[in-house]
Design an enzyme around this catalytic site. Structure first.
Site, PDB file in Angstrom:
ATOM      1  N   ASN A  21       7.433  -4.631  16.965  1.00 54.83           N
ATOM      2  CA  ASN A  21       8.491  -3.628  16.831  1.00 54.83           C
ATOM      3  C   ASN A  21       8.446  -2.740  18.083  1.00 54.83           C
ATOM      4  OD1 ASN A  21       6.402  -1.708  16.437  1.00 54.83           O
ATOM      5  ND2 ASN A  21       6.560  -1.830  14.211  1.00 54.83           N
ATOM      6  N   GLN A  22       9.281  -1.727  18.130  1.00 52.16           N
ATOM      7  CA  GLN A  22       9.358  -0.893  19.337  1.00 52.16           C
ATOM      8  C   GLN A  22       8.011  -0.246  19.673  1.00 52.16           C
ATOM      9  OE1 GLN A  22      12.589   1.922  19.431  1.00 52.16           O
ATOM     10  NE2 GLN A  22      11.799   3.016  21.201  1.00 52.16           N
TER      11      GLN A  22
ATOM     12  N   THR B  37       9.943  -6.377   5.669  1.00 52.30           N
ATOM     13  CA  THR B  37      11.071  -6.875   6.473  1.00 52.30           C
ATOM     14  C   THR B  37      10.588  -7.547   7.757  1.00 52.30           C
ATOM     15  OG1 THR B  37      11.284  -4.648   7.359  1.00 52.30           O
ATOM     16  CG2 THR B  37      12.803  -5.258   5.626  1.00 52.30           C
ATOM     17  N   GLY B  38       9.577  -6.964   8.401  1.00 49.17           N
ATOM     18  CA  GLY B  38       9.052  -7.576   9.621  1.00 49.17           C
ATOM     19  C   GLY B  38       8.449  -8.942   9.347  1.00 49.17           C
ATOM     20  N   ASP B  39       7.768  -9.061   8.209  1.00 55.27           N
ATOM     21  CA  ASP B  39       7.143 -10.331   7.829  1.00 55.27           C
ATOM     22  C   ASP B  39       8.209 -11.391   7.565  1.00 55.27           C
ATOM     23  OD1 ASP B  39       4.741  -8.836   7.839  1.00 55.27           O
ATOM     24  OD2 ASP B  39       5.052  -8.264   5.755  1.00 55.27           O
TER      25      ASP B  39
ATOM     26  N   THR C  54       0.792  -1.238   0.000  1.00 55.89           N
ATOM     27  CA  THR C  54       0.000   0.000   0.000  1.00 55.89           C
ATOM     28  C   THR C  54       0.823   1.287   0.000  1.00 55.89           C
ATOM     29  OG1 THR C  54      -0.171  -0.224   2.404  1.00 55.89           O
ATOM     30  CG2 THR C  54      -1.992  -1.065   1.103  1.00 55.89           C
TER      31      THR C  54
END
Length: 308
Positions: free
Chosen positions: A154-155, A226-228, A55
């Protein structure tokens, strides 16, 4: 009747992954599936959305899977005795109804297989901005964290879930304690910024009292997915234990991002790379996924000793 349910669970790991799908590029399931397959897992994929691309592009078109449609898919699997897996992976979930449906499914899967490992990426936002409906937060806080085996916020998400702002390493330890107290067995906070602009730190803790951190270079490019990828790699190596899994996942990530940047700059020849040019180079990183490179001087991993 649980026994016939387990037929196709025997032997090698089998992951049920519920995430978004894009036709072009790598986010959600298109970021997670290939690495998990390379690491030897069967992956059953439920696509929570199907979009043309992620998106951040100017335009993205597609369909969203409703909670009743999820229920429909699950009922087909259940009817054939196929609703069994050794691991469950969830990422971005955009609606309350869908999250509640997923929660029901997790409870059912854990009843069938008490050894099921649930890796939950509680995707809610980044950089101080929430991009899911706020009513998802209490469900993650009160229900989902209680049954997750590995939680990878994440943070910002760790701050949301714990109610603690992270300004120091002490704050991080407090956040880990709070989240582990909710019932999660392992928490990995994927990217904490503590003052140094060019370095990110991963912090991880387990209910058994392990605490560790890995610092690694921060890339300024606006990567997506990147997180995935990280959550999938962490799941993929989880049988090696928390510390080794985190190290291998970070080392592979670093190699993938380096290769992605390198390819992007070759393609863009000096101008700012386009979003398509910095889509993760996963296929080209096959070897780094299968055999994570060892940490170089840029990636530093250490145990944290807790004082009573």
């Amino acid at each position: 009747h649980a026994h016939h349910m387990n037929m196709s669970c025997e032997g090698q790991g089998k992951v049920l992954s519920i995430q978004s799908h894009v036709v072009h590029g790598h986010v959600g399931n298109t970021s997670a599936t290939f690495p998990l397959q390379l690491l030897g897992y069967e992956v059953d994929v439920i696509n929570s959305v199907q979009f043309s691309n992620h998106t951040k592009y100017d335009v993205s078109k597609g369909q969203v899977l409703g909670s009743s449609e999820l229920r429909d898919l699950v009922s087909g699997l259940r009817a054939n005795g196929l609703l069994c897996c050794t691991h469950l992976l969830t990422g971005y979930i955009g609606s309350l109804a869908f999250l509640n449906e997923v929660y029901e499914l997790i409870c059912e899967l854990k009843q069938h297989n008490p050894d099921l490992i649930y890796v939950c990426d509680p995707v809610m936002g980044d950089d101080g901005k929430m991009y899911v409906p706020p009513e998802l937060l209490p469900i993650y806080q009160e229900k989902v964290t209680g049954i997750a085996d590995i939680l990878t916020p994440n943070q910002y998400e760790a701050e949301l879930l714990s109610g603690v702002r992270i300004k120091s390493e002490e704050d991080v330890m407090k956040v880990l304690d709070i989240l582990l107290a909710k019932g999660t067995k392992h928490v990995v906070i994927t990217s904490v910024e503590l003052g140094e602009s060019d370095t990110l730190t991963l912090f991880a803790g387990s209910a058994k009292g392990e605490r560790m951190k890995i610092s690694f270079p921060k890339f300024s490019a606006p990567f997506t997915g990147t997180g995935d990828l990280f959550s999938a790699l962490l799941l993929g190596w989880s049988k090696e234990g928390l510390k080794i899994a985190c190290e291998k996942a970070i080392c592979t990530m670093h190699a993938v991002l380096q290769r992605t940047l390198q390819r992007a700059s070759e393609l863009s020849r000096g101008r700012e790379p386009s979003l398509s040019e910095i889509e993760l180079k996963l296929v080209q990183s096959k070897r780094d996924i299968e055999e994570p490179p060892s940490a170089d001087g840029k990636i530093v991993s250490e145990n944290i000793t807790l004082c009573d």
